[in-house]
Design a protein around this motif. Structure first.
Motif, short mmCIF file in Angstrom:
data_model
loop_
_atom_site.label_atom_id
_atom_site.label_comp_id
_atom_site.label_asym_id
_atom_site.label_seq_id
_atom_site.Cartn_x
_atom_site.Cartn_y
_atom_site.Cartn_z
N GLN A 186 -2.50 4.44 9.38
CA GLN A 186 -1.15 5.40 9.34
C GLN A 186 -1.06 5.66 7.65
O GLN A 186 -0.99 6.88 7.24
CB GLN A 186 0.29 4.65 9.84
N ILE A 187 -1.34 4.70 6.95
CA ILE A 187 -1.25 4.92 5.52
C ILE A 187 -2.44 5.77 4.86
O ILE A 187 -2.42 6.79 4.18
CB ILE A 187 -1.32 3.38 4.87
N ALA A 247 0.89 -1.19 0.09
CA ALA A 247 0.10 -0.03 -0.07
C ALA A 247 1.05 1.53 -0.12
O ALA A 247 0.61 2.14 -0.55
CB ALA A 247 -1.05 -0.14 1.18
N TRP A 248 1.93 1.28 1.02
CA TRP A 248 2.93 2.50 0.77
C TRP A 248 3.48 2.46 -0.64
O TRP A 248 3.48 3.60 -1.20
CB TRP A 248 4.14 1.93 1.63
N SER A 249 3.65 1.49 -1.37
CA SER A 249 4.29 1.61 -2.70
C SER A 249 3.26 2.17 -3.57
O SER A 249 3.75 3.05 -4.56
CB SER A 249 4.91 0.32 -3.36
N HIS A 250 2.04 1.99 -3.34
CA HIS A 250 0.78 2.41 -4.43
C HIS A 250 0.87 3.97 -4.06
O HIS A 250 0.98 4.81 -4.90
CB HIS A 250 -0.31 1.92 -3.94
N MET A 253 -6.78 -1.83 -0.80
CA MET A 253 -5.58 -2.14 -0.12
C MET A 253 -5.80 -2.24 1.42
O MET A 253 -5.33 -2.95 2.22
CB MET A 253 -4.32 -1.48 -0.50
N LEU A 254 -6.23 -0.88 1.93
CA LEU A 254 -6.33 -0.74 3.22
C LEU A 254 -7.39 -1.56 4.07
O LEU A 254 -7.35 -2.07 4.88
CB LEU A 254 -6.94 0.78 3.55
#
Lengths: 120, 381
Positions: free
Chosen positions: B287-288, B237-240, B272-273
């Motif tokens: 956080q994301i 998800a971070w990479s998205h 994703m979340l």
């Protein structure tokens, strides 16, 4: 995921459908095909969809959904073509519909390849 | 056209022979599957070409259309083999070898149920995969950085949706179909509402366009995103977020005229979340989400009512649930808080380090990449 990559999976699927359809068409037009031919059975199976008793077949299900959403062909029409392919008497109107579908799938394939190459 | 096809076929047959001759004989074993697949595919196309040229059937006018279509498809296949498969083999070098070893390690960690794809660094269009060739393409320098490598997990999911007659992965495909029917039922209900209203034609046109996009493209993208989220965890998800912040357009995009190949980036992030919440990463998910909302504020993007109709929360949540069921049933390793696999840990640590101190991240990453590839040298392949 790029446009290119997203299309390569779908592209292969459409190409395989188009290939199968043309091969069956040639057999039907040449009167060398019978309902027991493996490829004809495979194509009939795509048009008829997966029976609820059989394991899931994503390719057959996708073929059905794709044609219904893209070509405005309803489930009854698909089933009619599938049944005709399973019979010994495939009439001229069914062959005409298969020819039209073969052309549509080929155009879809070629258009998708052009997009994969950045020409779409 | 008869003379043309015979002449062109003869020329193409010679081209195929030249291509086969270009396959290097001294590559590491990681490339064997691609070399073998390429060889078989070229030979199959050459056999088709010979049949097109020599079979008396194709001399008959009734088969002109079929012959031309068959010929065009052979040309297309040969083009793909030359520009993708043989090019990848012909230009394979140390960077590719390293990424192949890394992907093999990821495949082992997550118990990937198919043959691990070959990786090439020849991509000109970010990460993508050719499932037909089992060849993954990544940008030239991507193997020297960590923050986008989570996309390898997304690409690994594509072959799972293409492979046929494999009972191990059929549950994943069944859930894909299940999810697709779920979405089509929803869109059908919306269409029926519009029909009852007898209002303007535009909403009905939109719903039809969305239906096509879901069938052709979007569900595949969502399922690959979700596979990556379940097998890697928060790093995906971070990479998205990273990709969209750098290269994305309107995160709430809804196609109003042309068919869009990718679902809206915000909808992808919500899926994703949802998957992170389901798999026990709720703290990371929060956080994301916070960072994502900050990004949305900075971008100035605003969602329109059509966006929420196209990607309602119930649908997004339903996709995350179905994908989890599909991944779980294939026996692929789902990431949890207890997962300690080395590549999994490194890719998630990279994002923790980035947020902890983005100023010193570059130096940390250099060392981490060197360690990672040192550790993959002895990988069985």
């Amino acid at each position: 995921m790029s446009y290119n990559g997203l299309h390569s999976g779908l592209y292969a699927r459409i190409r395989d459908y188009a290939e199968l359809l043309d091969e069956v068409l040639i057999g039907l037009k040449a009167h060398t095909s019978s309902p027991n031919d493996e490829k004809r059975q495979k194509l009939a199976h795509l048009f008829l969809g997966t029976p609820s008793s059989a394991p899931s077949n994503l390719s057959a299900q996708f073929f059905q959904i794709f044609l219904q959403s893209e070509q405005d062909i309803d489930a009854n029409q698909l089933s009619e073509i599938g049944q005709a392919l399973r019979s010994t008497d495939v009439r001229a109107n069914v062959i005409e519909r298969l020819e039209a579908l073969a052309l549509t799938l080929e155009n879809e394939r070629a258009g998708m390849l052009a997009k994969m190459r950045g020409h779409g | 056209m008869d003379d043309y096809i015979k002449g062109a076929a003869a020329q193409l047959i010679e081209r195929g022979r030249v291509l086969t001759g270009k396959i290097p004989r001294d590559l590491p074993r990681d490339y064997d599957t691609l070399a073998q697949t390429s060889r078989q595919k070229i030979n199959a196309q050459l056999d088709h070409l010979k049949e097109l040229s020599e079979s008396p059937l194709f001399g008959h006018s009734s088969y002109r259309a079929e012959r031309l279509r068959l010929f065009k498809r052979i040309v297309a296949e040969m083009d793909i083999l030359e520009t993708v498969a043989i090019a990848a083999l012909d230009r394979a070098k140390v960077d590719d070898h390293r990424l192949n070893a890394l992907l093999e390690r990821i495949a082992l960690e997550i118990r990937f149920p198919l043959v691990t794809p070959v990786v090439t660094t020849l991509s000109q269009q970010y990460f993508h995969i050719h499932p037909d060739l089992n060849l993954m393409c990544v940008p030239l320098t991507e193997g020297q950085f960590l923050l986008h490598l989570p996309d390898l997990y997304h690409e690994l999911a594509h072959p799972l949706l293409v492979e046929q007659n494999d009972p191990v992965i059929e549950p994943f495909q069944e859930q894909f179909l299940n999810a697709l029917r779920y979405v089509l039922d929803y869109l059908g209900e919306e269409q029926a509402k519009e029909d009852r209203r007898r209002g303007p034609v535009q909403p009905r046109f939109l719903l039809r366009a969305w239906e096509k996009a879901w069938v052709k493209y979007w569900m595949t993208e969502f399922f690959c995103d979700l596979f990556a989220t379940y097998t890697l965890g928060p790093a995906f998800a971070w990479s998205h977020l990273h990709l969209v912040a750098k290269r994305g357009a309107n995160p709430f995009d809804v196609p109003l005229t042309n068919l869009s190949s990718h679902p809206a980036d915000d909808a992808r992030m919500r899926a994703m979340l949802g998957a992170l919440d389901i798999s026990g990463f709720s703290a990371e998910s929060s956080q994301i989400l916070q960072r994502w909302q900050s990004f949305l504020t900075h971008s100035g993007a605003k969602s329109e009512p059509e966006y929420h109709r196209c990607y309602p929360e119930s649908i997004i949540h339903g996709l995350a649930e179905r994908a989890q069921e599909g991944v779980r049933a294939t026996q692929v390793r789902i990431a949890t808080r207890e997962t300690k696999d080395p590549v999994h840990t490194l890719l998630n640590d990279a994002w923790k380090t980035f947020w902890k101190d983005s100023g010193s991240y570059v130096a940390w990453e250099k060392k981490a990449v060197a360690t990672l590839f040192d550790s993959t040298k002895g990988n069985p392949s």
